[in-house]
Design a protein around this motif. Structure first.
Motif, PDB file in Angstrom:
ATOM      1  N   ASP A   1      46.139  49.207  44.215  1.00 60.38           N
ATOM      2  CA  ASP A   1      44.829  49.178  44.851  1.00 60.38           C
ATOM      3  C   ASP A   1      44.269  47.766  44.740  1.00 60.38           C
ATOM      4  O   ASP A   1      44.845  46.909  44.055  1.00 60.38           O
ATOM      5  N   ASN A   2      43.166  47.510  45.426  1.00 59.97           N
ATOM      6  CA  ASN A   2      42.460  46.249  45.202  1.00 59.97           C
ATOM      7  C   ASN A   2      41.998  46.194  43.750  1.00 59.97           C
ATOM      8  O   ASN A   2      41.949  47.219  43.057  1.00 59.97           O
ATOM      9  N   LEU A   3      41.665  45.004  43.283  1.00 56.67           N
ATOM     10  CA  LEU A   3      41.230  44.878  41.892  1.00 56.67           C
ATOM     11  C   LEU A   3      40.091  45.843  41.599  1.00 56.67           C
ATOM     12  O   LEU A   3      40.066  46.497  40.563  1.00 56.67           O
ATOM     13  N   VAL A   4      39.158  45.955  42.532  1.00 56.66           N
ATOM     14  CA  VAL A   4      38.037  46.891  42.383  1.00 56.66           C
ATOM     15  C   VAL A   4      37.868  47.632  43.703  1.00 56.66           C
ATOM     16  O   VAL A   4      37.875  47.031  44.776  1.00 56.66           O
ATOM     17  N   ALA A   5      37.717  48.947  43.618  1.00 50.20           N
ATOM     18  CA  ALA A   5      37.495  49.771  44.804  1.00 50.20           C
ATOM     19  C   ALA A   5      36.792  51.038  44.369  1.00 50.20           C
ATOM     20  O   ALA A   5      37.188  51.668  43.384  1.00 50.20           O
TER      21      ALA A   5
ATOM     22  N   LEU B   1      26.828  46.461  47.651  1.00 56.68           N
ATOM     23  CA  LEU B   1      26.912  45.533  46.519  1.00 56.68           C
ATOM     24  C   LEU B   1      26.621  46.245  45.206  1.00 56.68           C
ATOM     25  O   LEU B   1      27.286  45.982  44.194  1.00 56.68           O
ATOM     26  N   GLU B   2      25.659  47.128  45.194  1.00 54.81           N
ATOM     27  CA  GLU B   2      25.355  47.888  43.978  1.00 54.81           C
ATOM     28  C   GLU B   2      26.585  48.681  43.528  1.00 54.81           C
ATOM     29  O   GLU B   2      26.927  48.714  42.344  1.00 54.81           O
ATOM     30  N   THR B   3      27.227  49.324  44.497  1.00 47.51           N
ATOM     31  CA  THR B   3      28.451  50.071  44.182  1.00 47.51           C
ATOM     32  C   THR B   3      29.514  49.148  43.615  1.00 47.51           C
ATOM     33  O   THR B   3      30.178  49.469  42.619  1.00 47.51           O
ATOM     34  N   LEU B   4      29.680  47.991  44.238  1.00 46.21           N
ATOM     35  CA  LEU B   4      30.707  47.054  43.798  1.00 46.21           C
ATOM     36  C   LEU B   4      30.451  46.560  42.377  1.00 46.21           C
ATOM     37  O   LEU B   4      31.371  46.531  41.541  1.00 46.21           O
ATOM     38  N   VAL B   5      29.226  46.182  42.083  1.00 45.39           N
ATOM     39  CA  VAL B   5      28.903  45.659  40.753  1.00 45.39           C
ATOM     40  C   VAL B   5      29.180  46.720  39.688  1.00 45.39           C
ATOM     41  O   VAL B   5      29.747  46.430  38.629  1.00 45.39           O
TER      42      VAL B   5
ATOM     43  N   ALA C   1      32.714  52.963  51.171  1.00 49.15           N
ATOM     44  CA  ALA C   1      33.328  52.448  49.949  1.00 49.15           C
ATOM     45  C   ALA C   1      33.207  50.934  49.910  1.00 49.15           C
ATOM     46  O   ALA C   1      33.054  50.283  50.945  1.00 49.15           O
ATOM     47  N   SER C   2      33.270  50.392  48.709  1.00 53.12           N
ATOM     48  CA  SER C   2      33.308  48.938  48.504  1.00 53.12           C
ATOM     49  C   SER C   2      34.641  48.570  47.880  1.00 53.12           C
ATOM     50  O   SER C   2      35.051  49.190  46.890  1.00 53.12           O
ATOM     51  N   HIS C   3      35.327  47.580  48.470  1.00 50.73           N
ATOM     52  CA  HIS C   3      36.600  47.090  47.950  1.00 50.73           C
ATOM     53  C   HIS C   3      36.498  45.584  47.729  1.00 50.73           C
ATOM     54  O   HIS C   3      35.880  44.874  48.532  1.00 50.73           O
TER      55      HIS C   3
ATOM     56  N   TRP D   1      37.697  59.403  56.880  1.00 46.79           N
ATOM     57  CA  TRP D   1      36.912  58.604  57.823  1.00 46.79           C
ATOM     58  C   TRP D   1      35.994  57.754  56.958  1.00 46.79           C
ATOM     59  O   TRP D   1      34.994  58.233  56.456  1.00 46.79           O
ATOM     60  N   GLU D   2      36.388  56.530  56.743  1.00 44.36           N
ATOM     61  CA  GLU D   2      35.705  55.715  55.737  1.00 44.36           C
ATOM     62  C   GLU D   2      35.365  54.337  56.273  1.00 44.36           C
ATOM     63  O   GLU D   2      36.184  53.698  56.942  1.00 44.36           O
ATOM     64  N   ARG D   3      34.178  53.901  55.975  1.00 41.98           N
ATOM     65  CA  ARG D   3      33.725  52.551  56.300  1.00 41.98           C
ATOM     66  C   ARG D   3      33.823  51.736  55.017  1.00 41.98           C
ATOM     67  O   ARG D   3      33.091  51.967  54.055  1.00 41.98           O
ATOM     68  N   VAL D   4      34.754  50.784  54.986  1.00 44.05           N
ATOM     69  CA  VAL D   4      35.058  50.022  53.782  1.00 44.05           C
ATOM     70  C   VAL D   4      34.381  48.659  53.859  1.00 44.05           C
ATOM     71  O   VAL D   4      34.668  47.865  54.765  1.00 44.05           O
ATOM     72  N   TYR D   5      33.525  48.375  52.923  1.00 41.11           N
ATOM     73  CA  TYR D   5      32.834  47.089  52.833  1.00 41.11           C
ATOM     74  C   TYR D   5      33.694  46.147  52.001  1.00 41.11           C
ATOM     75  O   TYR D   5      34.031  46.449  50.849  1.00 41.11           O
TER      76      TYR D   5
END
Length: 283
Positions: free
Chosen positions: A165-169, A179-183, A135-137, A218-222
């Motif tokens: 939550d964070n502003l974007v997640a 980054l693509e996910t985040l944008v 995930a991207s946060h 089980w998550e790797r959060v960027y």
């Protein structure tokens, strides 16, 4: 409506309350899980109670190896064969009421983000199997101010409805990158245009491993920070955010101390506050 919480006056003590709350919401007992393997690669932590359910589905699981590991789809040796089997399995699990919140979105079955996926599966079934997900946060930092923007999840969300939550997640679908996910999520969740969203600064990765009602997260959060213009006001475009709030670090700590923010967002937010030395939190 503002949250209120009885909390210590010392910021360090408040942070202790926050971290204790995260720990209380993050139990994980390896003995109660099996290391889920595909083609000899560790891709998930399967709850033993879910292994018992899957034992009723022909060909889904091999036999435990006696060392705490079990193979998913032992008879399928190609990606297309695994994909077809997992598509059928996800539908069967949903029809039986074992998974909810169907997304029509595919997650990778993989031991790392960099590896070629061993298969893909409907997102709603990933946590039932305890699969590693990504995930991207993003922390939305207000330029020139000691303040952030945060968001509240829609009460209709299948996971953590109504929580802060964070502003974007957003979860990372198969074939995407952080980054693509985040944008994409910036545009959908907060109306942040791609030209601005692409300026987000990466600040490493936070790993989350905890038991949840659905199975395992089980998550790797960027982690990202984005400096937002002082006059920018976020607006949701996909219906997944109930509200946004402009907030100072002390009020944000109060929300987190009250366990009103998701676990992953709390960790990402604490990381940002520490890096900035805000609210008495030292980097």
């Amino acid at each position: 409506m503002a949250e209120t919480v009885s909390r210590p006056a010392d910021p360090a003590d408040i942070v202790s309350v926050v971290t204790a709350g995260v720990a209380a919401r993050s139990p994980f007992d390896p003995v109660s899980h099996l290391r889920l393997m595909v083609d000899g690669r560790h891709v998930g932590w399967l709850p033993r109670k879910h292994a018992d359910i899957l034992a009723g589905f022909d060909g889904v699981l091999g036999q435990p190896d006696g060392q705490g590991a079990i193979t998913l789809l032992p008879g399928r040796t190609t990606v297309p064969a695994r994909n077809a089997a997992l598509a059928t399995l996800a539908t069967q699990l949903a029809d039986a009421g074992h998974v909810r919140g169907w997304r029509n979105e595919l997650f990778a079955v993989t031991p790392t983000l960099e590896a070629e996926p061993l298969a893909v599966i409907e997102r709603a079934a990933a946590r039932f199997l305890g699969l590693l997900t990504f995930a991207s946060h993003m922390n939305g930092i207000v330029a020139g101010q000691r303040a952030l923007w945060i968001s509240r999840r829609s009460p209709r969300k299948a996971v953590d409805p109504g929580m802060w939550d964070n502003l974007v997640a957003g979860g990372m679908p198969a074939g995407s990158d952080p980054l693509e996910t985040l944008v994409r999520e910036c545009d959908e969740e907060s109306g942040i245009p791609p030209a601005l969203a692409s300026q987000a600064e990466a600040h490493g990765v936070i790993d989350v491993l905890r038991e949840i009602p659905e199975g395992v997260q089980w998550e790797r959060v960027y982690v990202y920070d984005l400096m937002l213009p002082a006059d920018f006001v976020p607006h949701n475009r996909d219906g997944e955010v109930a509200e946004h709030r402009h907030i100072d670090p002390e009020a944000l700590l109060a929300i987190m101390a009250d366990c009103a923010m998701t676990v992953d967002a709390t960790l990402v937010t604490l990381d940002a506050l520490r890096r900035r030395g805000w609210a008495g939190i030292q980097p």
